[in-house]
Design a protein around this motif. Sequence first.
Motif, PDB file in Angstrom:
ATOM      1  N   ARG A  72      51.335  53.241  12.831  1.00 28.19           N
ATOM      2  CA  ARG A  72      52.050  52.760  11.657  1.00 28.19           C
ATOM      3  C   ARG A  72      52.092  53.853  10.602  1.00 28.19           C
ATOM      4  O   ARG A  72      51.177  54.675  10.500  1.00 28.19           O
ATOM      5  N   ASP A  73      53.148  53.830   9.824  1.00 29.31           N
ATOM      6  CA  ASP A  73      53.290  54.709   8.669  1.00 29.31           C
ATOM      7  C   ASP A  73      53.427  53.778   7.464  1.00 29.31           C
ATOM      8  O   ASP A  73      54.514  53.263   7.196  1.00 29.31           O
ATOM      9  N   SER A  74      52.319  53.553   6.775  1.00 34.61           N
ATOM     10  CA  SER A  74      52.329  52.589   5.680  1.00 34.61           C
ATOM     11  C   SER A  74      53.213  53.044   4.530  1.00 34.61           C
ATOM     12  O   SER A  74      53.793  52.224   3.827  1.00 34.61           O
ATOM     13  N   ALA A  75      53.332  54.337   4.334  1.00 36.82           N
ATOM     14  CA  ALA A  75      54.171  54.849   3.254  1.00 36.82           C
ATOM     15  C   ALA A  75      55.642  54.523   3.505  1.00 36.82           C
ATOM     16  O   ALA A  75      56.411  54.300   2.573  1.00 36.82           O
ATOM     17  N   LYS A  76      56.023  54.484   4.778  1.00 37.00           N
ATOM     18  CA  LYS A  76      57.414  54.214   5.134  1.00 37.00           C
ATOM     19  C   LYS A  76      57.613  52.780   5.625  1.00 37.00           C
ATOM     20  O   LYS A  76      58.725  52.409   6.013  1.00 37.00           O
ATOM     21  N   ASN A  77      56.537  51.989   5.637  1.00 38.36           N
ATOM     22  CA  ASN A  77      56.621  50.611   6.141  1.00 38.36           C
ATOM     23  C   ASN A  77      57.228  50.565   7.535  1.00 38.36           C
ATOM     24  O   ASN A  77      58.128  49.758   7.816  1.00 38.36           O
ATOM     25  N   THR A  78      56.734  51.411   8.393  1.00 44.02           N
ATOM     26  CA  THR A  78      57.270  51.515   9.747  1.00 44.02           C
ATOM     27  C   THR A  78      56.160  51.360  10.773  1.00 44.02           C
ATOM     28  O   THR A  78      55.081  51.938  10.633  1.00 44.02           O
ATOM     29  N   LEU A  79      56.451  50.574  11.801  1.00 39.82           N
ATOM     30  CA  LEU A  79      55.553  50.378  12.929  1.00 39.82           C
ATOM     31  C   LEU A  79      56.222  50.981  14.159  1.00 39.82           C
ATOM     32  O   LEU A  79      57.435  50.827  14.341  1.00 39.82           O
ATOM     33  N   THR A  80      55.456  51.668  14.982  1.00 39.64           N
ATOM     34  CA  THR A  80      56.014  52.353  16.141  1.00 39.64           C
ATOM     35  C   THR A  80      55.241  51.982  17.403  1.00 39.64           C
ATOM     36  O   THR A  80      54.026  51.765  17.356  1.00 39.64           O
ATOM     37  N   LEU A  81      55.959  51.906  18.512  1.00 39.37           N
ATOM     38  CA  LEU A  81      55.329  51.725  19.814  1.00 39.37           C
ATOM     39  C   LEU A  81      55.875  52.804  20.744  1.00 39.37           C
ATOM     40  O   LEU A  81      57.057  52.781  21.108  1.00 39.37           O
ATOM     41  N   GLN A  82      55.044  53.763  21.073  1.00 42.50           N
ATOM     42  CA  GLN A  82      55.417  54.806  22.012  1.00 42.50           C
ATOM     43  C   GLN A  82      55.039  54.339  23.407  1.00 42.50           C
ATOM     44  O   GLN A  82      53.870  54.052  23.676  1.00 42.50           O
ATOM     45  N   MET A  83      56.041  54.262  24.286  1.00 39.39           N
ATOM     46  CA  MET A  83      55.822  53.744  25.628  1.00 39.39           C
ATOM     47  C   MET A  83      56.099  54.848  26.636  1.00 39.39           C
ATOM     48  O   MET A  83      57.170  55.473  26.589  1.00 39.39           O
ATOM     49  N   SER A  84      55.175  55.086  27.532  1.00 44.49           N
ATOM     50  CA  SER A  84      55.363  56.097  28.559  1.00 44.49           C
ATOM     51  C   SER A  84      54.965  55.526  29.917  1.00 44.49           C
ATOM     52  O   SER A  84      54.385  54.442  29.994  1.00 44.49           O
ATOM     53  N   SER A  85      55.295  56.264  30.960  1.00 45.81           N
ATOM     54  CA  SER A  85      55.019  55.810  32.335  1.00 45.81           C
ATOM     55  C   SER A  85      55.494  54.376  32.532  1.00 45.81           C
ATOM     56  O   SER A  85      54.772  53.532  33.072  1.00 45.81           O
ATOM     57  N   LEU A  86      56.696  54.120  32.075  1.00 47.90           N
ATOM     58  CA  LEU A  86      57.218  52.757  32.111  1.00 47.90           C
ATOM     59  C   LEU A  86      57.409  52.267  33.542  1.00 47.90           C
ATOM     60  O   LEU A  86      57.749  53.048  34.452  1.00 47.90           O
ATOM     61  N   LYS A  87      57.197  50.972  33.703  1.00 46.16           N
ATOM     62  CA  LYS A  87      57.311  50.321  35.004  1.00 46.16           C
ATOM     63  C   LYS A  87      58.358  49.209  34.913  1.00 46.16           C
ATOM     64  O   LYS A  87      58.603  48.672  33.819  1.00 46.16           O
ATOM     65  N   PRO A  88      58.948  48.832  36.030  1.00 46.09           N
ATOM     66  CA  PRO A  88      59.925  47.734  35.999  1.00 46.09           C
ATOM     67  C   PRO A  88      59.355  46.458  35.372  1.00 46.09           C
ATOM     68  O   PRO A  88      60.089  45.718  34.702  1.00 46.09           O
ATOM     69  N   GLU A  89      58.078  46.218  35.556  1.00 48.64           N
ATOM     70  CA  GLU A  89      57.467  45.018  34.975  1.00 48.64           C
ATOM     71  C   GLU A  89      57.311  45.092  33.460  1.00 48.64           C
ATOM     72  O   GLU A  89      56.914  44.100  32.828  1.00 48.64           O
ATOM     73  N   ASP A  90      57.620  46.224  32.857  1.00 43.77           N
ATOM     74  CA  ASP A  90      57.634  46.327  31.396  1.00 43.77           C
ATOM     75  C   ASP A  90      58.954  45.823  30.818  1.00 43.77           C
ATOM     76  O   ASP A  90      59.103  45.736  29.592  1.00 43.77           O
ATOM     77  N   THR A  91      59.903  45.502  31.669  1.00 40.86           N
ATOM     78  CA  THR A  91      61.196  44.997  31.210  1.00 40.86           C
ATOM     79  C   THR A  91      61.012  43.692  30.441  1.00 40.86           C
ATOM     80  O   THR A  91      60.400  42.749  30.937  1.00 40.86           O
TER      81      THR A  91
END
Length: 126
Positions: A72-91
């Motif tokens: 999270r970047d509290s100064a920018k009020n932004t939440l982030t989710l970095q996703m890697s090694s994605l799998k079909p079940e992450d759909t």
Amino acid sequence: QVQLVESGGGLVQAGGSLRLSCAASGGTFSSWPMGWFRQAPGKEREFVAAISRIGGGTYYADSVKGRFTISRDSAKNTLTLQMSSLKPEDTAVYSCAASRSTSALVPRTTSGYDYWGQGTQVIVSS
């Protein structure tokens, strides 16, 4: 009025990466725990990751641990989710959420969150 708006979803091949963002407005998000949840077709919404008020504590579902990173970047009020090694079940449709809980515990269930975004679709092809 509190608003959460997700972006960054899309179609990606298995093994690829995506970065989801959640722009928050209308509230004091720096003092609220926040989280990501997802819902696949025909399934219940499930917890993905959560982060404490000041970002010092992060929590993950076992299914994404080691592959996803919440920040999270509290100064920018932004939440982030970095996703890697994605799998079909992450759909799924991924939604960000904010909790007004004052507990020291970071919620990891849908009932612990008060505000929700509309969601962004993530499709992982095999």
